[in-house]
Design a protein around this motif. Sequence first.
Motif, PDB file in Angstrom:
ATOM      1  N   GLN A  30       0.854  -0.904   0.217  1.00 26.85           N
ATOM      2  CA  GLN A  30      -0.285  -0.342   0.230  1.00 26.85           C
ATOM      3  C   GLN A  30       1.160   1.609  -0.231  1.00 26.85           C
ATOM      4  N   PHE A  31       2.194   0.933   0.604  1.00 29.00           N
ATOM      5  CA  PHE A  31       2.730   2.314   0.903  1.00 29.00           C
ATOM      6  C   PHE A  31       3.615   2.840  -0.208  1.00 29.00           C
ATOM      7  N   HIS A  32       4.350   1.511  -1.220  1.00 28.67           N
ATOM      8  CA  HIS A  32       4.639   2.117  -2.839  1.00 28.67           C
ATOM      9  C   HIS A  32       3.444   2.102  -3.439  1.00 28.67           C
ATOM     10  N   GLY A  33       2.561   1.731  -2.899  1.00 25.46           N
ATOM     11  CA  GLY A  33       1.559   2.363  -3.714  1.00 25.46           C
ATOM     12  C   GLY A  33       1.093   3.741  -4.048  1.00 25.46           C
ATOM     13  N   TRP A  34       1.539   4.106  -2.906  1.00 22.10           N
ATOM     14  CA  TRP A  34       1.548   5.980  -2.298  1.00 22.10           C
ATOM     15  C   TRP A  34       2.357   5.787  -2.665  1.00 22.10           C
ATOM     16  N   LEU A  35       3.893   5.676  -2.820  1.00 18.16           N
ATOM     17  CA  LEU A  35       5.141   6.049  -3.441  1.00 18.16           C
ATOM     18  C   LEU A  35       4.785   6.566  -4.526  1.00 18.16           C
ATOM     19  N   THR A  36       4.442   5.569  -5.342  1.00  9.78           N
ATOM     20  CA  THR A  36       4.297   5.593  -6.765  1.00  9.78           C
ATOM     21  C   THR A  36       3.780   6.460  -7.132  1.00  9.78           C
ATOM     22  N   ALA A  37       2.469   7.072  -6.785  1.00  8.42           N
ATOM     23  CA  ALA A  37       1.517   7.742  -7.700  1.00  8.42           C
ATOM     24  C   ALA A  37       1.491   9.136  -7.302  1.00  8.42           C
ATOM     25  N   LYS A  38       2.743   9.347  -6.084  1.00 10.86           N
ATOM     26  CA  LYS A  38       3.003  10.713  -6.148  1.00 10.86           C
ATOM     27  C   LYS A  38       4.643  11.144  -6.688  1.00 10.86           C
ATOM     28  N   ARG A  39       5.238  10.224  -7.122  1.00  9.83           N
ATOM     29  CA  ARG A  39       6.566   9.892  -8.319  1.00  9.83           C
ATOM     30  C   ARG A  39       7.509   9.932  -6.928  1.00  9.83           C
ATOM     31  N   LEU A  45      12.695  10.309   1.442  1.00  8.65           N
ATOM     32  CA  LEU A  45      11.577  10.680   1.482  1.00  8.65           C
ATOM     33  C   LEU A  45      12.153  11.507   2.901  1.00  8.65           C
ATOM     34  N   THR A  46      10.941  12.778   2.824  1.00  7.62           N
ATOM     35  CA  THR A  46      11.383  13.280   4.448  1.00  7.62           C
ATOM     36  C   THR A  46      10.151  13.003   5.275  1.00  7.62           C
ATOM     37  N   LEU A  47      10.357  13.540   6.497  1.00  5.47           N
ATOM     38  CA  LEU A  47       8.863  13.557   7.624  1.00  5.47           C
ATOM     39  C   LEU A  47       8.010  14.319   7.251  1.00  5.47           C
ATOM     40  N   ALA A  48       8.269  15.112   6.228  1.00  5.86           N
ATOM     41  CA  ALA A  48       6.726  15.578   5.647  1.00  5.86           C
ATOM     42  C   ALA A  48       6.425  14.979   4.880  1.00  5.86           C
ATOM     43  N   ASP A  49       7.060  14.745   3.824  1.00  2.47           N
ATOM     44  CA  ASP A  49       6.309  13.407   3.293  1.00  2.47           C
ATOM     45  C   ASP A  49       5.421  12.063   3.402  1.00  2.47           C
ATOM     46  N   LEU A  50       6.480  11.530   4.982  1.00  2.00           N
ATOM     47  CA  LEU A  50       5.611  10.820   6.277  1.00  2.00           C
ATOM     48  C   LEU A  50       4.327  11.081   6.792  1.00  2.00           C
ATOM     49  N   GLN A  51       4.504  12.221   6.949  1.00  2.00           N
ATOM     50  CA  GLN A  51       2.921  13.293   7.638  1.00  2.00           C
ATOM     51  C   GLN A  51       2.094  13.059   6.453  1.00  2.00           C
ATOM     52  N   ALA A  52       2.601  13.134   4.675  1.00  2.00           N
ATOM     53  CA  ALA A  52       1.550  13.106   4.063  1.00  2.00           C
ATOM     54  C   ALA A  52       0.394  11.661   4.434  1.00  2.00           C
ATOM     55  N   TYR A  53       1.794  10.927   3.868  1.00  2.00           N
ATOM     56  CA  TYR A  53       1.210   9.298   3.574  1.00  2.00           C
ATOM     57  C   TYR A  53       0.346   8.691   5.071  1.00  2.00           C
ATOM     58  N   GLN A  54       0.446   9.602   6.358  1.00  2.00           N
ATOM     59  CA  GLN A  54      -0.423   9.562   7.601  1.00  2.00           C
ATOM     60  C   GLN A  54      -1.738  10.057   6.785  1.00  2.00           C
ATOM     61  N   ARG A  55      -1.799  10.945   6.541  1.00  2.00           N
ATOM     62  CA  ARG A  55      -3.309  11.644   6.580  1.00  2.00           C
ATOM     63  C   ARG A  55      -4.031  11.494   5.187  1.00  2.00           C
ATOM     64  N   PHE A  56      -2.777  10.352   4.438  1.00  2.00           N
ATOM     65  CA  PHE A  56      -3.618   9.791   3.220  1.00  2.00           C
ATOM     66  C   PHE A  56      -4.287   9.006   4.152  1.00  2.00           C
ATOM     67  N   LEU A  57      -3.812   8.399   4.808  1.00  2.82           N
ATOM     68  CA  LEU A  57      -4.657   6.927   5.543  1.00  2.82           C
ATOM     69  C   LEU A  57      -5.580   7.546   6.323  1.00  2.82           C
ATOM     70  N   ALA A  58      -5.267   8.301   7.111  1.00  3.00           N
ATOM     71  CA  ALA A  58      -6.285   9.236   7.815  1.00  3.00           C
ATOM     72  C   ALA A  58      -7.877   9.009   6.477  1.00  3.00           C
ATOM     73  N   GLU A  59      -7.453  10.297   6.347  1.00 11.78           N
ATOM     74  CA  GLU A  59      -8.440  11.305   5.444  1.00 11.78           C
ATOM     75  C   GLU A  59      -9.001  10.352   3.384  1.00 11.78           C
ATOM     76  N   GLU A  60      -8.000   9.804   3.586  1.00 12.05           N
ATOM     77  CA  GLU A  60      -8.439   9.642   1.505  1.00 12.05           C
ATOM     78  C   GLU A  60      -8.702   7.829   1.901  1.00 12.05           C
ATOM     79  N   TYR A  61      -7.716   7.784   1.650  1.00 14.15           N
ATOM     80  CA  TYR A  61      -7.629   6.073   1.672  1.00 14.15           C
ATOM     81  C   TYR A  61      -8.745   5.229   2.543  1.00 14.15           C
ATOM     82  N   LEU A  62      -9.666   5.051   1.926  1.00 16.44           N
ATOM     83  CA  LEU A  62     -10.892   4.030   1.590  1.00 16.44           C
ATOM     84  C   LEU A  62     -10.926   2.487   1.592  1.00 16.44           C
ATOM     85  N   LYS A  63     -11.638   1.740   2.197  1.00 22.25           N
ATOM     86  CA  LYS A  63     -11.716   0.347   1.689  1.00 22.25           C
ATOM     87  C   LYS A  63     -12.451   0.027   1.072  1.00 22.25           C
ATOM     88  N   LYS A  64     -13.074  -1.328   1.050  1.00 23.56           N
ATOM     89  CA  LYS A  64     -13.257  -1.323  -0.493  1.00 23.56           C
ATOM     90  C   LYS A  64     -15.226  -0.871  -0.104  1.00 23.56           C
TER      91      LYS A  64
END
Length: 123
Positions: A30-39, A45-64
């Motif tokens: 899942q993390f790799h998919g997010w990295l690929t989408a963001k290129r 990666l920086t702390l800001a990138d990892l925080q963006a991934y954390q926000r993605f999991l919390a706010e954008e990613y939806l289960k099936k």
Amino acid sequence: MHPTMNDFLDALRTQERAITAEYYAVGLRQFHGWLTAKRLDPLKLTLADLQAYQRFLAEEYLKKDGKPLGRETQGTRMAHMLAYYRYLERQGLILGNPGRKIRLPSVPRKVTTKNYLDLQEVT
């Protein structure tokens, strides 16, 4: 997946942690998919990138089923990613661990009450 992610999973398997590697692979895919989408390159990666991934999991990613991930699942996915970054740092593949300052989401503890029999109920 990125070759270093496969190396990390292989290292877990050689430590006789094959089941752990299977679970970590889910989060890392899942993390790799997010990295690929963001290129993004996982080694840059920086702390800001990892925080963006954390926000993605919390706010954008939806289960099936269309619902967001629970806090426990978010924490688990982040923990898998953070273990990967600790591995990269130990292997000397990154100079500093950008995930060191990441805080995992707090999950309320489940309190279970035990119903013991009192002396009168026992006799």
